[in-house]
Design a protein around this motif. Structure first.
Motif, short mmCIF file in Angstrom:
data_model
loop_
_atom_site.label_atom_id
_atom_site.label_comp_id
_atom_site.label_asym_id
_atom_site.label_seq_id
_atom_site.Cartn_x
_atom_site.Cartn_y
_atom_site.Cartn_z
N ARG A 1 45.21 54.08 -13.11
CA ARG A 1 46.55 53.93 -13.68
C ARG A 1 46.54 54.38 -15.13
NH1 ARG A 1 47.69 48.25 -14.02
NH2 ARG A 1 49.82 48.85 -14.52
N LEU A 2 47.64 55.01 -15.56
CA LEU A 2 47.85 55.36 -16.96
C LEU A 2 49.11 54.65 -17.43
CD1 LEU A 2 47.14 59.22 -16.89
CD2 LEU A 2 45.54 57.37 -17.38
N VAL A 3 48.98 53.91 -18.52
CA VAL A 3 50.10 53.14 -19.06
C VAL A 3 50.37 53.64 -20.47
CG1 VAL A 3 50.96 50.85 -19.66
CG2 VAL A 3 49.48 51.15 -17.66
N ARG A 4 51.55 54.21 -20.68
CA ARG A 4 51.92 54.78 -21.98
C ARG A 4 52.89 53.84 -22.69
NH1 ARG A 4 56.81 58.91 -22.98
NH2 ARG A 4 56.66 59.00 -25.24
N ASP A 5 52.46 53.32 -23.83
CA ASP A 5 53.31 52.43 -24.64
C ASP A 5 53.92 51.32 -23.78
OD1 ASP A 5 52.77 54.06 -26.85
OD2 ASP A 5 54.50 55.34 -26.46
N GLY A 6 53.09 50.78 -22.87
CA GLY A 6 53.53 49.68 -22.04
C GLY A 6 54.25 50.07 -20.76
N ILE A 7 54.46 51.37 -20.52
CA ILE A 7 55.17 51.85 -19.33
C ILE A 7 54.20 52.66 -18.47
CG2 ILE A 7 57.08 53.25 -18.45
CD1 ILE A 7 58.53 52.69 -21.09
N GLU A 8 54.09 52.31 -17.20
CA GLU A 8 53.20 53.03 -16.30
C GLU A 8 53.73 54.44 -16.03
OE1 GLU A 8 51.05 51.16 -12.75
OE2 GLU A 8 52.64 52.34 -11.78
N VAL A 9 52.89 55.45 -16.27
CA VAL A 9 53.30 56.84 -16.06
C VAL A 9 52.51 57.51 -14.94
CG1 VAL A 9 54.16 57.19 -18.40
CG2 VAL A 9 51.74 57.61 -17.92
N ALA A 10 51.44 56.87 -14.46
CA ALA A 10 50.67 57.43 -13.34
C ALA A 10 49.98 56.29 -12.61
CB ALA A 10 49.64 58.45 -13.84
N ASN A 11 49.95 56.40 -11.28
CA ASN A 11 49.30 55.40 -10.44
C ASN A 11 48.70 56.14 -9.25
OD1 ASN A 11 48.60 53.29 -8.68
ND2 ASN A 11 50.29 52.00 -9.38
N LEU A 12 47.39 56.36 -9.27
CA LEU A 12 46.73 57.20 -8.28
C LEU A 12 45.80 56.38 -7.41
CD1 LEU A 12 45.67 60.26 -10.49
CD2 LEU A 12 47.80 59.93 -9.23
N THR A 13 45.92 56.59 -6.11
CA THR A 13 44.96 56.04 -5.15
C THR A 13 44.45 57.21 -4.30
OG1 THR A 13 46.75 55.58 -3.58
CG2 THR A 13 46.09 53.78 -5.05
N GLY A 14 43.44 56.96 -3.49
CA GLY A 14 42.88 58.05 -2.69
C GLY A 14 42.32 59.15 -3.56
N LEU A 15 41.51 58.78 -4.56
CA LEU A 15 40.94 59.75 -5.49
C LEU A 15 40.00 60.71 -4.77
CD1 LEU A 15 42.19 57.65 -7.41
CD2 LEU A 15 40.25 58.00 -8.92
N PRO A 16 39.74 61.89 -5.38
CA PRO A 16 38.94 62.91 -4.71
C PRO A 16 37.55 62.41 -4.33
CG PRO A 16 40.01 63.82 -6.65
CD PRO A 16 40.23 62.34 -6.69
N GLY A 17 37.11 62.82 -3.13
CA GLY A 17 35.76 62.51 -2.67
C GLY A 17 34.79 63.65 -2.93
N THR A 18 35.27 64.68 -3.62
CA THR A 18 34.42 65.81 -4.01
C THR A 18 34.62 66.08 -5.49
OG1 THR A 18 36.15 67.40 -3.45
CG2 THR A 18 34.57 66.86 -1.72
#
Length: 212
Positions: free
Chosen positions: A99-116
């Protein structure tokens, strides 16, 4: 407009919606050329496998331009995974969610990250940074419940911050803020199996019989 009948060449009257006819006002801005950045490591020395909402690092991104400069558009952030020997790690093996949180607001939420490979790119949605303004981005991870015991570190290089001039779309130089350096690091953590069992030895010390 000088208009005439195409057959007779007689003049044709011209009527204007507004007189004079004017175009829109345009703001002329200096180009944005540089983004300044500083990273602060935040990973604990030891993290339990399966632990969630762990802050890995914080990134301070600053637009060094003066008022009248173009805004900076931030498109994506690429993080690399490695171990204590600097060998690459597979993101999907160790991280369940990023997750990336910018100034208290979530701007990215990634699951299933690369396996390579060893990198993961997070889209930032093209948010804009005004001249002389800054943003604080917190990088947070969930350690995968199936991650093996070992070490892990996240890094962000200058090339890993994809930022462009919001007007022209030209890529910017990413430079460290004063006293900082690139790449930016999360710090090295050791992944440990969580405690699941407790062994207890109990001894009875009460007498077999007690007086009233």
């Amino acid at each position: 407009f000088d208009a005439s009948d195409a057959n007779t060449h007689a003049p044709v009257a011209v009527f204007y919606a507004s007189d004079p006819t004017v175009g829109a006002t345009v703001s002329v801005e200096a180009p944005a050329e540089t983004l300044r950045a500083r990273g602060t490591p935040a990973l604990p020395v030891t993290v339990g496998i399966g632990q969630t909402n762990v802050t890995a690092m914080t990134l301070l991104l600053r637009h060094p331009g003066d008022p009248g400069s173009a805004r900076i558009r931030l498109d994506s952030l690429t993080l690399a995974c490695r171990d204590e020997s600097r060998a690459p790690r597979l993101p999907g093996t160790f991280i369940g969610r990023l997750r990336l949180v910018r100034d208290g607001i979530e701007v990215a939420n990634l699951t299933g990250l690369p396996g390579t490979g060893s990198t993961v790119a997070a889209a930032l949605g093209g948010w804009l940074l005004e001249p002389a303004d800054s943003s604080l981005v917190r990088v947070m991870v969930d350690i995968a419940a199936t991650a093996p015991v070992g070490s892990l570190e996240l890094t962000v290089s200058g090339a890993g911050v994809h930022a462009v001039d919001a007007n022209s779309g030209l890529a910017l130089r990413v430079e460290p803020l004063a006293g900082a350096e690139l790449p930016m690091y999360s710090g090295l953590t050791r992944l440990a199996s969580p405690a699941r069992d407790l062994s207890a030895g109990l001894a009875s010390r009460i007498p077999a019989a007690l007086a009233a």
